[in-house]
Motif scaffolding. Structure first.
Motif, PDB file in Angstrom:
ATOM      1  N   GLU A   1       2.953   6.034  -2.964  1.00 30.17           N
ATOM      2  CA  GLU A   1       4.062   6.880  -3.417  1.00 30.17           C
ATOM      3  C   GLU A   1       4.033   7.012  -4.937  1.00 30.17           C
ATOM      4  O   GLU A   1       4.252   8.104  -5.473  1.00 30.17           O
ATOM      5  CB  GLU A   1       5.399   6.285  -2.981  1.00 30.17           C
ATOM      6  CG  GLU A   1       5.706   6.440  -1.513  1.00 30.17           C
ATOM      7  CD  GLU A   1       7.017   5.764  -1.120  1.00 30.17           C
ATOM      8  OE1 GLU A   1       7.880   5.544  -2.010  1.00 30.17           O
ATOM      9  OE2 GLU A   1       7.169   5.454   0.067  1.00 30.17           O
TER      10      GLU A   1
ATOM     11  N   ARG B   1       0.802  -1.225   0.000  1.00 29.73           N
ATOM     12  CA  ARG B   1       0.000   0.000   0.000  1.00 29.73           C
ATOM     13  C   ARG B   1       0.835   1.276   0.000  1.00 29.73           C
ATOM     14  O   ARG B   1       0.609   2.181  -0.794  1.00 29.73           O
ATOM     15  CB  ARG B   1      -0.948  -0.014   1.202  1.00 29.73           C
ATOM     16  CG  ARG B   1      -1.802   1.222   1.315  1.00 29.73           C
ATOM     17  CD  ARG B   1      -2.749   1.138   2.505  1.00 29.73           C
ATOM     18  NE  ARG B   1      -3.377   2.396   2.806  1.00 29.73           N
ATOM     19  CZ  ARG B   1      -4.356   2.963   2.125  1.00 29.73           C
ATOM     20  NH1 ARG B   1      -4.835   2.363   1.062  1.00 29.73           N
ATOM     21  NH2 ARG B   1      -4.872   4.120   2.484  1.00 29.73           N
ATOM     22  N   GLU B   2       1.804   1.392   0.907  1.00 27.29           N
ATOM     23  CA  GLU B   2       2.576   2.631   1.040  1.00 27.29           C
ATOM     24  C   GLU B   2       3.380   2.941  -0.218  1.00 27.29           C
ATOM     25  O   GLU B   2       3.400   4.081  -0.685  1.00 27.29           O
ATOM     26  CB  GLU B   2       3.486   2.576   2.268  1.00 27.29           C
ATOM     27  CG  GLU B   2       2.721   2.576   3.589  1.00 27.29           C
ATOM     28  CD  GLU B   2       1.768   3.756   3.729  1.00 27.29           C
ATOM     29  OE1 GLU B   2       2.174   4.896   3.424  1.00 27.29           O
ATOM     30  OE2 GLU B   2       0.616   3.536   4.131  1.00 27.29           O
ATOM     31  N   LYS B   3       4.050   1.946  -0.768  1.00 29.58           N
ATOM     32  CA  LYS B   3       4.847   2.167  -1.986  1.00 29.58           C
ATOM     33  C   LYS B   3       3.944   2.498  -3.164  1.00 29.58           C
ATOM     34  O   LYS B   3       4.282   3.330  -4.006  1.00 29.58           O
ATOM     35  CB  LYS B   3       5.698   0.933  -2.312  1.00 29.58           C
ATOM     36  CG  LYS B   3       6.814   0.699  -1.335  1.00 29.58           C
ATOM     37  CD  LYS B   3       7.904   1.707  -1.543  1.00 29.58           C
ATOM     38  CE  LYS B   3       9.090   1.372  -0.651  1.00 29.58           C
ATOM     39  NZ  LYS B   3      10.090   2.400  -0.649  1.00 29.58           N
TER      40      LYS B   3
END
Length: 80
Positions: free
Chosen positions: A41, A36-38
């Motif tokens: 980004e 999710r985080e990448k």
């Protein structure tokens, strides 16, 4: 008086689809492989590169907006 507040929304599903296709085309990576985080980004990178295109077009057309208030729906100042 009327305020024309310039900005763009994140168009969630459409943006996700565009970024997923870009990742697959350029890196052969699926969003689930990134996490999710990448992935978020990557969405922000895409937004910075492509999202401002709409507002640039409005400026070139001479739109009478209050450009000091330009916003994006996922901006931190709009989400608490």
């Amino acid at each position: 008086k009327t305020l024309w507040l310039p900005g763009t929304d994140h168009a969630g599903i459409a943006t996700q689809t565009v970024v997923e296709k870009k990742l697959m085309r350029e890196s052969k990576i699926h969003r689930k492989d990134l996490g999710r985080e990448k992935f978020l980004e990557e969405v922000w990178k895409w937004k910075e590169a492509s999202g401002s295109h709409i507002c640039r077009q409005l400026r070139r057309l001479g739109s009478s907006c209050d450009w000091t208030r330009e916003a994006f729906t996922m901006d931190a100042k709009l989400n608490k």
